[in-house]
Design an enzyme around this catalytic site. Structure first.
Site, short mmCIF file in Angstrom:
data_model
loop_
_atom_site.label_atom_id
_atom_site.label_comp_id
_atom_site.label_asym_id
_atom_site.label_seq_id
_atom_site.Cartn_x
_atom_site.Cartn_y
_atom_site.Cartn_z
N GLU A 86 -29.35 23.20 55.02
CA GLU A 86 -29.82 23.43 56.39
C GLU A 86 -28.84 24.34 57.14
O GLU A 86 -29.24 25.31 57.80
CB GLU A 86 -29.90 22.10 57.15
CG GLU A 86 -31.16 21.33 56.96
CD GLU A 86 -31.17 20.08 57.84
OE1 GLU A 86 -32.18 19.38 57.81
OE2 GLU A 86 -30.18 19.82 58.54
N LEU A 87 -27.56 23.99 57.02
CA LEU A 87 -26.53 24.74 57.73
C LEU A 87 -26.52 26.21 57.31
O LEU A 87 -26.40 27.12 58.14
CB LEU A 87 -25.16 24.11 57.47
CG LEU A 87 -23.98 24.71 58.23
CD1 LEU A 87 -24.14 24.48 59.73
CD2 LEU A 87 -22.66 24.12 57.74
#
Length: 1190
Positions: A86-87
């Site tokens: 996600e990051l």
């Protein structure tokens, strides 16, 4: 705005929340709920997506459809591959699309995440084990974690969690409000302004900030502030918009204060005196016209709104005039453009004029536009005048002088003149700048006043006496000045005047002997046109500025006492001697007599103790100067360039303030004077062309801060030994003599021998031989008969060198040491007899010059293009003229010119090509191709589409030229110059070329910026197709009504015949120019005037034209041209005579066509080699429908 709005609508979520699964449920729910209450729609992966091993595509879509991401870091965050993926996607979105990222550090230190030690390193060890085959993924995760953890965020340590979340949500909400575009449909251009303003306001931080919005009246300060207030107010507990000082709120956190006059600035300081009067997080925004009041108050930042760009200005005007963001009717398109130009991007003017013209017909619009030329709109000028009325009397005078005489002029020059008027301009101009009445350009050189402010100032002057210009204090308008001079209505009220004759620029203005007799208080006089008078009885003794180009008399008025004179500017005058005897010159700071070829005597400068600038350039009859010139202690610039008769200067000179001394071209000067005292400020010394100067005295080394030294074409046989004391030297020029008594110099490696001779110990061998010149940027050593061995091996010690000129020396191949000059951008090795660039020696490979952009190898002996040259991918200008090459290396893949991928200008003059090499077609960036003098060239085929200019002069065998659309790029204005191409002229019908150009235009009209193209080729008759012709150098034609609306109209074509063997021409200075437009076809008018023979100055005369023709071109004319091609030819009965004549005469041929529109001459003038005299046909076409530049 439409694009912004659509982009906003595609965002399904405001915030994406990324959080570790170990704390996800509770904290994510609390954060999401709090954000939702603040009106922020959130996306949480645990609720919208099923948990799985791989990240679902919907998750990436959710990130893309969110304005921002809130990342809650915990000590377990790095354990989750899901979170790290996600990051990585969030960081990618941030880097590509300005996606906002807000990190929250939940009981974790950001430095632990950045250093990735202990638990974080353990987590990545697990990931490495799991993703053994994808190490790149692990590195991406690491980089993403480091990048986001390094951002400023919020830390939860010992705080109450709910209060912490509430505070964070407030800050995120505040920051997001500044990403939303304004929704007001009538606020054109507001979004970009708001974005810039919000960056300065920086809401959401725990501090107090005061931001000022400062600008001229009507620029939209209050509108901008009110929109910002509306958008931000929901994020503050207390807020107030104070429209005037009388309205005060006793408790607020967001304050917007509007004050145009600031007469009660003391009360403002009482209200907002110190930052600690307000709660943390407060924002105070103040709008004003007066920057100084903001600077004297604790303001943290300031925003200076700019005027609207032309596109936005037209949109705003259309909204007011037509209630639409575009002009709805063709009748009003050009009229609208006129109003927009008049308004100069000022929102107030656009709104006022748009509202006034709304609902009125075209005739009323035209009447309004004409009236605006004579008088100003009251509503606009009453608003602008507020700032003027608050000025002190001296500041008003400065403002009016700038508005009437000095708009756009050099700031330092204006200060000098106005200081002589006792206006104290240093502080006065600063006051005007701080009150937004005047701007200074980004280089702090020129003053600039908005057109409407200038018009306001001039209106104020007119109002003093509307009916009689002679009773006004300032005169600048040609009509008013003509009235005063012809009617003899001048009075002592006149303090400043500009005399011009633009309406009849070719005519000489005759002045009477008593012209200035009644102007007793005249302090500023500019005469900018050709003038004549038998004598002048009187010039005002109050004159501070006397600027008279081409002053017609031999002396100034005998009664004139220049006690107050600050600037005497008499360029190209007929002055022999300024005055007889001595005159008081205590206030004189600038004297410019440039080009005054009759000047035989300079004045006594004994009393000119404040003189700073003395320019006597081109005073060719001046034999000596008054000895007092040598003791001018304030003199900063002395320019005696091309004073060819000047034999001597004072024996000693002690000009301690002198910064620039120019003696170039003083071919009769025998010796350079001795320096008496200190001249430490001298930065530039130019002795080029001083053929008789043999030596520089030792005491010149006192000029230890010298930056530029030009000793080229002098009798100095070697650089002086003390030259290496000049540690700041940036430019050094030295060359063999080229004067009338020029003799071949002996082999001259002297510059380097001097340095080698100074080496006294072994350690010196390790030092760069030229270390003493480490600041050198430009080095010229032309015609010094240097050989490869004379160039020291470690010339690379010139670590700052950018430009190197070694032309005219004797190199068999390029010296190996040159290839190590890593910063070199320009290298000139023309006429060096080189046969190779050192391909056989890897140490001499020129391709090692990684910064090289300009390379001149003309006049060398290459058989074909050197292989190493093709690897210079950074070169954009290449000159291989006169190198005797018959090939560009097509047969050798290593020598293929197509490797020069950055090439823009290519010079191949004097080649032996039979055809154009195929390699040229692969140069995709090439814009200029010069093939002049390629005597064997027979045809010009299709060339790269990027080319906009082709020079094929003197290609005597050239017979065939490809279709113009395949030779020149029609996206921009272009030219094809074919001077002396007689066979081409015999076989080519000019109308054929014209037709092919026109037919190619529609394909690229939308991008056709300059709207013209030129063709030059031999000829003696103008084709009959040019329906209106005149045996003169100018022609006027009526323009059809509503020409711009005619869908069949293509443009305007013009043609002219140059006068053969014009005896008035200066052969060395004639240049061939493209058209210079002085009146756009898209402007209002009922006629078009074209004129040739414009003079660009005494050294740049254009040839005369004996006949010209013009035709307005429509679509139907293309068919008519087809028929004419069958009956007309471009042949000339005088071709044989012309051809023979050209073999005996060498000059250059050119002309300039003028349509009343200004262009920058320097952009269109290119230095040309001399061309044979002959009759020439200059064909020009103007694409009126597609021209976009005005």
């Amino acid at each position: 705005m439409a694009k912004e709005k659509n982009n906003r609508l595609r965002k399904s979520h405001t915030a994406f929340i990324s959080i570790s699964k170990y704390i996800r449920v509770t904290k994510a729910s609390q954060c999401s709920t709090a954000l939702s209450r603040s009106g922020i729609v959130t996306f949480r992966d645990d609720l919208k997506l099923e948990v799985s091993e791989e990240i679902a595509p919907e998750l990436f879509t959710a990130i893309q459809q969110s304005w921002c991401s809130v990342i809650i870091f915990s000590h377990t965050y790095a354990l989750s591959s899901w979170c790290l993926e996600e990051l990585a996607k969030i960081v990618k979105q941030h880097n590509n699309d300005d996606h906002k990222v807000f990190p929250i550090f939940y009981h974790v230190d950001p430095s632990d995440l950045i250093k990735q030690k202990e638990k974080v390193e353990e987590a990545f060890a697990r990931h490495r084990e799991r993703y053994k085959e994808d190490s790149e993924k692990i590195q991406i995760w690491r980089n993403a974690l480091i990048q986001v953890a390094g951002n400023k965020g919020w830390h939860l340590n010992n705080q109450h969690e709910l209060e912490f979340i509430k505070d964070i949500v407030k800050k995120i909400s505040a920051k997001l409000c500044q990403t939303y575009a304004a929704t007001h449909s009538d606020l054109v251009g507001i979004s970009e302004r708001l974005e810039d303003l919000y960056l300065k306001i920086n809401i959401g931080e725990d501090d107090v900030r005061v931001v000022g919005i400062c600008g001229m009246g009507g620029i939209g300060k209050t509108t901008l502030a009110s929109v910002a207030y509306t958008q931000m107010s929901s994020h503050f507990e207390g807020k107030s918009f104070i429209a005037d000082i009388g309205e005060v709120s006793d408790k607020c956190r967001l304050v917007l204060y509007r004050n145009n006059s600031f007469h009660r600035s003391f009360m403002l300081k009482c209200l907002v005196g110190r930052h600690d009067w307000f709660e943390l997080g407060s924002r105070i925004v103040v709008t004003t016209r007066e920057e100084h009041l903001l600077r004297s108050w604790p303001v943290d930042d300031m925003y200076d709104p700019t005027t609207l760009n032309p596109k936005d200005a037209l949109q705003l005007f259309s909204l007011k005039a037509f209630h639409s963001d575009t002009v709805q009717e063709d009748d009003f398109i050009e009229l609208s453009k006129h109003v927009v130009i008049y308004a100069g991007g000022l929102p107030l003017a656009l709104e006022v004029l748009g509202s006034f013209l709304c609902g009125r017909d075209a005739t009323q619009w035209r009447s309004t536009i004409e009236r605006l030329k004579r008088e100003s709109n009251k509503e606009i000028f009453d608003k602008l005048r507020i700032s003027f009325e608050g000025l002190e009397e001296r500041e008003k005078n400065i403002f009016l002088d700038i508005a009437c005489f000095f708009n756009g002029e050099n700031k330092d020059f204006v200060i000098k003149v106005l200081d002589g008027c006792e206006f104290f301009p240093d502080i006065g101009i600063d006051v005007l700048v701080k009150k937004s009445l005047v701007k200074v350009d980004k280089h702090n050189k020129n003053l600039k006043m908005h057109d409407l402010l200038q018009e306001m100032g001039r209106t104020i002057v007119r109002e003093k006496c509307i009916d009689e210009p002679g009773k006004r204090c300032r005169l600048w308008e040609e009509r008013d000045v003509h009235h005063v001079l012809t009617k003899n209505t001048a009075t002592k009220m006149i303090k400043g005047m500009i005399i011009n004759n633009k309406r009849e620029s070719c005519k000489i203005l005759n002045l009477s002997v008593d012209t200035f007799l009644k102007m007793k208080n005249l302090r500023l006089l500019k005469v900018l046109c050709l003038s004549n008078c038998d004598d002048l009885k009187y010039l005002s003794n109050e004159l501070r500025l006397l600027d008279w180009t081409g002053y017609p008399l031999r002396y100034l008025s005998s009664s004139f006492q220049p006690d107050n004179l600050v600037a005497l500017l008499l360029p190209c005058s007929h002055i022999q001697q300024l005055w007889r005897g001595n005159r008081p010159l205590f206030n004189l700071k600038i004297m410019n007599l440039k080009g005054s070829q009759n000047l035989i005597k300079t004045p006594d400068f004994t009393t000119a103790s404040n003189l700073e600038v003395l320019i006597l350039e081109g005073c060719t009859k001046l034999v000596d100067v008054h000895p007092s010139i040598g003791v001018l202690k304030s003199l900063k610039l002395l320019n005696l360039r091309d004073c060819k008769s000047l034999r001597s200067l004072p024996t000693k000179i002690g000009m301690e303030s002198l910064e620039t001394l120019v003696l170039s071209g003083c071919s009769s000067l025998v010796r350079f004077p001795e320096i008496d005292g200190q001249m430490e400020r001298l930065k530039t010394l130019d002795l080029s062309g001083c053929y008789r100067v043999k030596i520089l005295l030792e005491n010149l080394q006192q000029a230890k801060f010298l930056e530029e030294l030009d000793l080229s074409e002098t009798a100095i046989t070697e650089p002086p030994s003390f030259i290496f004391h000049f540690k700041n030297l940036k430019v050094l020029s030295f060359s063999g003599r080229k004067g009338p008594s020029y003799k071949l110099l002996p082999n001259l490696p002297s510059l380097f021998k001097v340095i080698q001779g100074r080496r006294t110990n072994p350690m010196a061998r390790t030092l760069p031989l030229l270390s003493g010149l480490s600041s050198l940027i430009e080095l010229q050593l032309r015609d010094c008969k240097l050989c490869e061995g004379d160039i020291p091996p470690d010339i690379s010690g010139l670590s700052s060198l950018v430009s190197l000129d070694l032309s005219g020396n004797n190199f068999i191949s390029i010296p190996a040491s040159l290839t190590r000059l890593s910063k070199l951008e320009e290298l000139i090795l023309s006429n060096c007899n080189m046969c190779t660039l050192g391909e056989a020696d890897t140490h001499s490979d020129i391709s090692g010059l990684s910064s090289l952009g300009v390379l001149d190898l003309s006049g060398n002996n290459f058989i074909s293009i050197p292989a190493s040259l093709t690897r210079l991918s950074t070169v954009y200008v290449l000159d291989l003229s006169n190198c005797n090459m018959c090939t560009l290396g097509e047969a050798d893949i290593d020598s293929d010119l197509s490797g020069l991928s950055s090439l823009v200008h290519l010079y191949l003059r004097g080649k032996n090509f039979l055809t154009i090499p195929l390699a040229l077609t692969q140069l995709s960036r090439l814009k200029l191709l010069k093939l002049s003098g390629c005597k064997m060239l027979k045809s010009l085929p299709e060339l790269p589409t990027s080319i906009s200019s082709v020079k094929i002069d003197d290609c005597s065998l050239l017979e065939v030229v490809a279709s113009p659309s395949k030779v020149c790029n029609l996206v921009r204005g272009n030219e094809m110059c074919a001077i002396n191409c007689f066979k081409l002229a015999e076989k080519t019908n000019v109308l054929t070329l014209l037709k092919e150009h026109i037919e190619a235009l529609p394909k690229s009209r939308k991008n056709f910026d300059d709207g013209f193209f030129d063709i030059m080729m031999p000829g003696s008759e103008i084709p009959e197709w040019f329906s209106q012709q005149k045996s003169d150098s100018s022609i006027k034609i009526p323009l059809p009504i509503n020409l711009r609306k005619d869908s069949q109209w293509i443009g305007v074509a013009c043609c002219c015949i140059f006068v053969n063997n014009d005896a008035s021409r200066n052969d060395e200075s004639i240049c061939c120019h493209g058209s210079i437009f002085r009146d756009c076809l898209d402007q209002i008018g009922d006629e078009l005037e074209l004129s040739f023979n414009a003079e660009l100055g005494p050294n740049y005369r254009c040839v005369k034209v004996k006949k010209c023709g013009v035709r307005i071109v429509y679509e139907k004319d293309l068919e008519e041209m087809k028929e004419l091609q069958c009956h007309t030819t471009q042949s000339s009965p005088n071709f044989e005579h012309i051809h023979q004549h050209s073999a005996h005469n060498h000059g250059s041929v050119g002309s300039t066509s003028h349509m009343k529109r200004k262009r920058n001459i320097s952009e269109e003038t290119e230095e040309e080699e001399p061309q044979p005299k002959q009759m020439q046909k200059f064909f020009n076409f103007v694409n009126g429908q597609s021209r976009t530049k005005h």
